[in-house]
Design an enzyme around this catalytic site. Structure first.
Site, PDB file in Angstrom:
ATOM      1  N   LYS A   1     -13.827  -8.039  -7.686  1.00  0.00           N
ATOM      2  CA  LYS A   1     -13.000  -7.888  -6.058  1.00  0.00           C
ATOM      3  C   LYS A   1     -15.187  -9.262  -6.320  1.00  0.00           C
ATOM      4  O   LYS A   1     -15.716  -7.962  -6.465  1.00  0.00           O
ATOM      5  CB  LYS A   1     -13.241  -7.044  -5.483  1.00  0.00           C
ATOM      6  CG  LYS A   1     -11.599  -6.537  -5.312  1.00  0.00           C
ATOM      7  CD  LYS A   1     -11.398  -5.764  -4.428  1.00  0.00           C
ATOM      8  CE  LYS A   1      -9.992  -5.302  -4.205  1.00  0.00           C
ATOM      9  NZ  LYS A   1      -9.673  -3.983  -3.475  1.00  0.00           N
TER      10      LYS A   1
ATOM     11  N   GLU B   1      -1.104  -0.827  -9.281  1.00  0.00           N
ATOM     12  CA  GLU B   1      -3.185  -0.505  -9.126  1.00  0.00           C
ATOM     13  C   GLU B   1      -3.422   0.307  -8.628  1.00  0.00           C
ATOM     14  O   GLU B   1      -3.359   1.072  -7.400  1.00  0.00           O
ATOM     15  CB  GLU B   1      -3.071  -1.702  -7.721  1.00  0.00           C
ATOM     16  CG  GLU B   1      -4.012  -1.850  -8.169  1.00  0.00           C
ATOM     17  CD  GLU B   1      -5.070  -3.196  -7.154  1.00  0.00           C
ATOM     18  OE1 GLU B   1      -5.481  -2.930  -5.845  1.00  0.00           O
ATOM     19  OE2 GLU B   1      -3.893  -3.967  -6.643  1.00  0.00           O
TER      20      GLU B   1
ATOM     21  N   ASP C   1      -8.693  -1.589 -10.465  1.00  0.00           N
ATOM     22  CA  ASP C   1      -9.678  -1.333  -9.319  1.00  0.00           C
ATOM     23  C   ASP C   1     -10.384  -0.938  -9.270  1.00  0.00           C
ATOM     24  O   ASP C   1     -11.675  -1.225  -9.641  1.00  0.00           O
ATOM     25  CB  ASP C   1      -8.663  -1.695  -7.611  1.00  0.00           C
ATOM     26  CG  ASP C   1      -9.452  -2.617  -6.769  1.00  0.00           C
ATOM     27  OD1 ASP C   1     -10.784  -2.931  -6.738  1.00  0.00           O
ATOM     28  OD2 ASP C   1      -8.894  -2.386  -6.095  1.00  0.00           O
TER      29      ASP C   1
ATOM     30  N   ASP D   1       0.283  -0.419  -4.647  1.00  0.00           N
ATOM     31  CA  ASP D   1      -1.356   0.378  -4.429  1.00  0.00           C
ATOM     32  C   ASP D   1      -1.737   1.329  -4.041  1.00  0.00           C
ATOM     33  O   ASP D   1      -1.835   1.128  -2.997  1.00  0.00           O
ATOM     34  CB  ASP D   1      -2.695  -1.011  -4.483  1.00  0.00           C
ATOM     35  CG  ASP D   1      -3.568  -0.421  -3.956  1.00  0.00           C
ATOM     36  OD1 ASP D   1      -4.464   0.361  -5.216  1.00  0.00           O
ATOM     37  OD2 ASP D   1      -4.973  -1.567  -3.310  1.00  0.00           O
TER      38      ASP D   1
ATOM     39  N   LYS E   1       0.378  -1.205   0.194  1.00  0.00           N
ATOM     40  CA  LYS E   1      -0.260  -0.101   0.220  1.00  0.00           C
ATOM     41  C   LYS E   1       1.107   0.830   0.037  1.00  0.00           C
ATOM     42  O   LYS E   1       2.016   1.564   0.961  1.00  0.00           O
ATOM     43  CB  LYS E   1      -1.277  -0.224   0.640  1.00  0.00           C
ATOM     44  CG  LYS E   1      -1.925  -0.909   1.213  1.00  0.00           C
ATOM     45  CD  LYS E   1      -3.043  -0.688   0.103  1.00  0.00           C
ATOM     46  CE  LYS E   1      -3.833  -1.999   0.086  1.00  0.00           C
ATOM     47  NZ  LYS E   1      -5.285  -1.566  -0.917  1.00  0.00           N
TER      48      LYS E   1
END
Length: 333
Positions: free
Chosen positions: A218, A168, A194, A142, A111
């Protein structure tokens, strides 16, 4: 796309439990993860949109949970799903402690772009991960859409030395992703989408716009395993199946999706149960030698009692369930 018949709300409420899982490290600005779980004819399912999400968005998560609880999953084409470790936006010195929670993962998603932190913090964290993983490990980052195009370009240049597998959601908007992809294409670092997929009215727009090299999918926020499979099939791009910091029940939905995809070239972001210090089952769905099996968790009442949320939070989630059920009911006509 066919959908499962909507069960009566009373059937969902009959087994519904609200849980609060403590995290080993702060993640997305929270220290505990709340979820509502319930049992359908096919097994346990999870409704867990983040608390800040509006009911209209959260209703899609409920549709996905109902699909998983009342509709058989697609046939699996693999027995194991390789997963990545997830590194919260911790200090570089904390990296070894977090990685120790993952067994045998060859890939780490880091992250970055955390509010209140700097690019230097991100560089230090990614460097620590690369050093821990060695040259053979895979490292992806991400940003959750936190950068503008200029910031993203600068960050990718700063992080390129760590041999990134992909970046991402560096920017929030599809046109920003497309512009960034043109700017940094010569670096040969793929761009993954995403939020531009799961929060979009048209999940396929990012693929049509040429704004990403792969999609992060997801199951729950896209309306369930079957709906997510259709998006992957129509997008024509490689897919990575990921989680939204789910309990082991929610993770099993992602595993069912990943196991059913004809092609799965990337390790999936389904190892996040390792970030919890307690879960809804005594044996959480965590990676063994870098992979998850296809088991579907069956929590005991005692397991759920151990992580039961407060009465106030239980009431909040039950009210949310009722509101979102009414919205699903409207969409089903």
């Amino acid at each position: 796309m066919s959908t499962v018949a909507l069960p009566p709300l009373s059937d969902i409420l009959a087994s519904a439990r609200v849980v609060s899982l403590p995290l080993a490290a702060r993640f997305r600005g929270i220290d505990t993860r709340e979820a509502l779980v319930f049992e359908g004819p096919e097994g346990w399912a999870e409704f867990s949109p983040f608390v800040e999400y509006a009911d209209v968005e959260a209703a899609t998560w409920l549709a996905g949970a109902i699909d998983f609880g009342w509709r058989p999953s697609p046939p699996a084409v693999r027995d194991l799903v390789a997963v990545n470790a997830t590194m919260p936006a911790v200090a570089a010195s904390e990296v070894p402690r977090i990685l120790a929670r993952y067994d045998g993962c060859r890939t780490v998603k880091v992250k970055v772009a955390e509010a209140g932190q700097t690019l230097a913090d991100d560089v230090a964290r990614v460097r620590a991960v690369r050093e821990a993983m060695g040259p053979e490990g895979r490292v992806r980052v991400d940003a959750n859409g936190a950068w503008n195009v200029d910031e993203a370009e600068r960050a990718i240049h700063a992080l390129a030395e760590f041999d990134l597998e992909y970046v991402e959601q560096p920017c929030a908007e599809v046109d920003e992703l497309a512009a960034l992809r043109e700017r940094v294409g010569y670096l040969d670092i793929p761009i993954a989408a995403d939020e531009s997929v799961r929060k979009a009215a048209d999940p396929l727009r990012v693929a049509r716009a040429g704004a990403a090299d792969l999609l992060v999918i997801k199951a729950q926020p896209l309306g369930g395993v079957h709906a997510a499979r259709e998006i992957v099939a129509h997008a024509g791009l490689p897919a990575v199946v990921s989680s939204a910091l789910d309990t082991s029940i929610g993770l099993s939905m992602g595993v069912a999706l990943a196991a059913s995809l004809p092609e799965l070239d990337y390790d999936c972001g389904l190892g996040t149960a390792a970030l919890f210090t307690a879960d809804v089952v005594a044996s959480p769905l965590v990676a063994r030698d870098g992979a998850l099996s296809l088991e579907r968790p069956r929590p005991r009442s005692a397991d759920l009692d151990r992580v039961e949320a407060s009465e106030e939070r239980r009431d909040w989630w039950m009210d949310r369930l009722r509101r979102c059920y009414a919205l699903v009911e409207v969409t089903r006509g």
